[in-house]
Design an enzyme around this catalytic site. Structure first.
Site, PDB file in Angstrom:
ATOM      1  N   SER A 158       0.851  -1.204   0.000  1.00  0.00           N
ATOM      2  CA  SER A 158       0.000   0.000   0.000  1.00  0.00           C
ATOM      3  C   SER A 158       0.884   1.251   0.000  1.00  0.00           C
ATOM      4  O   SER A 158       2.111   1.157   0.106  1.00  0.00           O
ATOM      5  CB  SER A 158      -0.867  -0.003   1.264  1.00  0.00           C
ATOM      6  OG  SER A 158      -0.022   0.189   2.395  1.00  0.00           O
ATOM      7  N   ASP A 162      -0.798  -1.596  -4.388  1.00  0.00           N
ATOM      8  CA  ASP A 162      -2.175  -1.399  -3.925  1.00  0.00           C
ATOM      9  C   ASP A 162      -2.503   0.099  -3.931  1.00  0.00           C
ATOM     10  O   ASP A 162      -1.736   0.906  -3.396  1.00  0.00           O
ATOM     11  CB  ASP A 162      -2.270  -1.972  -2.496  1.00  0.00           C
ATOM     12  CG  ASP A 162      -3.689  -2.111  -2.004  1.00  0.00           C
ATOM     13  OD1 ASP A 162      -4.604  -2.245  -2.830  1.00  0.00           O
ATOM     14  OD2 ASP A 162      -3.873  -2.114  -0.761  1.00  0.00           O
ATOM     15  N   HIS A 163      -3.620   0.466  -4.522  1.00  0.00           N
ATOM     16  CA  HIS A 163      -4.070   1.868  -4.561  1.00  0.00           C
ATOM     17  C   HIS A 163      -2.989   2.835  -5.052  1.00  0.00           C
ATOM     18  O   HIS A 163      -2.685   3.836  -4.372  1.00  0.00           O
ATOM     19  CB  HIS A 163      -4.604   2.313  -3.182  1.00  0.00           C
ATOM     20  CG  HIS A 163      -5.833   1.578  -2.766  1.00  0.00           C
ATOM     21  ND1 HIS A 163      -7.081   1.849  -3.277  1.00  0.00           N
ATOM     22  CD2 HIS A 163      -6.009   0.539  -1.902  1.00  0.00           C
ATOM     23  CE1 HIS A 163      -7.978   1.026  -2.748  1.00  0.00           C
ATOM     24  NE2 HIS A 163      -7.348   0.215  -1.915  1.00  0.00           N
ATOM     25  N   GLU A 169      -9.962   1.097 -10.508  1.00  0.00           N
ATOM     26  CA  GLU A 169     -11.051   1.157  -9.514  1.00  0.00           C
ATOM     27  C   GLU A 169     -12.126   2.132  -9.954  1.00  0.00           C
ATOM     28  O   GLU A 169     -11.839   3.247 -10.385  1.00  0.00           O
ATOM     29  CB  GLU A 169     -10.514   1.575  -8.127  1.00  0.00           C
ATOM     30  CG  GLU A 169     -11.644   1.699  -7.100  1.00  0.00           C
ATOM     31  CD  GLU A 169     -11.164   1.965  -5.673  1.00  0.00           C
ATOM     32  OE1 GLU A 169     -10.088   1.464  -5.298  1.00  0.00           O
ATOM     33  OE2 GLU A 169     -11.884   2.670  -4.942  1.00  0.00           O
ATOM     34  N   HIS A 174     -12.582  -0.127   3.911  1.00  0.00           N
ATOM     35  CA  HIS A 174     -11.288  -0.466   4.507  1.00  0.00           C
ATOM     36  C   HIS A 174     -11.335  -0.340   6.031  1.00  0.00           C
ATOM     37  O   HIS A 174     -12.016   0.542   6.550  1.00  0.00           O
ATOM     38  CB  HIS A 174     -10.192   0.470   3.968  1.00  0.00           C
ATOM     39  CG  HIS A 174      -9.916   0.287   2.510  1.00  0.00           C
ATOM     40  ND1 HIS A 174     -10.164   1.241   1.568  1.00  0.00           N
ATOM     41  CD2 HIS A 174      -9.398  -0.771   1.845  1.00  0.00           C
ATOM     42  CE1 HIS A 174      -9.813   0.799   0.377  1.00  0.00           C
ATOM     43  NE2 HIS A 174      -9.342  -0.433   0.514  1.00  0.00           N
ATOM     44  N   GLY A 175     -10.599  -1.206   6.695  1.00  0.00           N
ATOM     45  CA  GLY A 175     -10.497  -1.097   8.156  1.00  0.00           C
ATOM     46  C   GLY A 175     -11.557  -1.909   8.868  1.00  0.00           C
ATOM     47  O   GLY A 175     -12.369  -2.589   8.225  1.00  0.00           O
ATOM     48  N   ASP A 192      -6.132  -6.843   4.626  1.00  0.00           N
ATOM     49  CA  ASP A 192      -5.063  -6.163   5.353  1.00  0.00           C
ATOM     50  C   ASP A 192      -5.355  -6.154   6.856  1.00  0.00           C
ATOM     51  O   ASP A 192      -4.619  -6.706   7.668  1.00  0.00           O
ATOM     52  CB  ASP A 192      -4.894  -4.733   4.817  1.00  0.00           C
ATOM     53  CG  ASP A 192      -3.685  -4.031   5.416  1.00  0.00           C
ATOM     54  OD1 ASP A 192      -2.960  -4.639   6.218  1.00  0.00           O
ATOM     55  OD2 ASP A 192      -3.450  -2.850   5.089  1.00  0.00           O
TER      56      ASP A 192
END
Ligand code: G3H
Ligand code: 13P
Ligand code: ZN
Length: 284
Positions: free
Chosen positions: A50, A82-83, A134, A180-181, A232
């Protein structure tokens, strides 16, 4: 083994109805836990870095660690950005040997996202690097989201079709209700939307924010065409749990190997469970 591309890996997954786990890595223990899990499960695997991971470890260390692990591994390994945030960062990752990259233009207006993603595909394709794009916003917590908000944030199936046609991406990350998270409540995935997208898009689809998503939802998402699943937070939590336990049980411990070694055991348990759930075990 040499690093292999996302396109190759996800092509197999799509053909055979499973998803490949894409696990974020930030240090040596995480790299080893992911690759050892893949070997023990005989699963193809994606290690991804990331923005925070690159900043923390540095691109040289991330690539060197993943390449060293892949070289020894008897299963296919992909190294993925990633991203990705810019064309320049993508070029840097390609120069360092990433086998695939994500360009995340999802915060841009649609036409700008298309233009940036197409530019990345044009540069990465000829040198054999796969590209994930994305569309839609995989944001923070999306509990109790209203129908209007859903339409504004989630991936629009018609736009997804146009995006894929115009950019030529190899895989598409979609927003269907994950975030996310850690989740506050139980995430509710918009499977009707996923079905609509799948009708219009033939390339492999990617699910971000998959930590904490119930097993049944993961299974349904795979049945409906998700071929890459990003994890993640679950790994971070396993890592933190193990460190806290060692410190709690042995407050005097100061040997980093004794503190960090047990994190691998905890992380591998999570990673191997995910591989079984994604049905990519025994596929390598
Ligand atoms: O997609 C985002 C990752 O899960 C976390 O990103 O390592 O930059 O905090 P970070
Ligand atoms: P989680 O941290 O929610 O597992 O999301 C990971 C992810 O999507 C990385 O791109
Ligand atoms: Zn993500």
């Amino acid at each position: 083994m040499m690093l292999i591309t996302l396109k190759e890996m996800l092509g197999e997954a799509q053909k055979n109805g499973y998803a490949v786990g894409a696990f974020n890595t930030n240090n040596m223990e995480i790299v080893q836990a992911i690759v050892e899990s893949a070997e023990e499960e005989r699963a193809p695997v994606i290690l991804q870095a990331s923005q925070g991971g690159l900043k923390y470890a540095g691109i040289e260390y991330i690539t060197a660690m993943v390449k060293a692990a892949a070289k020894k591994a008897k299963v296919p390994v992909a190294l993925h950005l990633d991203h990705g945030t810019s064309f320049e960062q993508i070029m840097l990752c390609i120069r360092h040997g990433f086998s695939s990259v994500m360009i995340d233009g999802s915060k841009l207006p649609l036409e700008e996202n298309i233009a940036l993603t197409a530019k990345v595909v044009e540069a990465a394709g000829p040198v054999g690097v796969s590209v994930e794009g994305e569309l839609g916003k995989i944001g923070g917590t999306e509990d109790d989201i209203s129908v209007d908000e859903k339409d504004a944030l989630f991936t629009n199936p018609q736009e997804a079709q146009m995006f894929v046609e115009k950019t030529g991406v190899d895989a598409l990350a979609i927003a269907i209700g994950t975030a996310h998270g850690p989740y506050k409540g139980e995430p509710k995935l918009d499977f009707d939307r996923l079905e609509e997208i799948k009708k219009r898009v033939t390339i492999p689809l990617v699910l971000h924010g998959a930590s904490g998503v119930p097993n049944e939802s993961i299974c349904r998402a795979i049945e409906l065409g998700i071929c890459k699943i990003n994890i993640d937070t679950d790994i971070r939590q396993a890592f933190a749990r193990a460190v806290k336990q060692v410190i709690a049980e042995h407050p005097q411990e100061f040997d980093p190997r004794k503190i960090l070694g047990p994190t691998k055991v905890e992380m591998k348990e999570i990673i191997k469970t995910k591989m079984k759930l994604f049905r990519c075990s025994a596929k390598a």
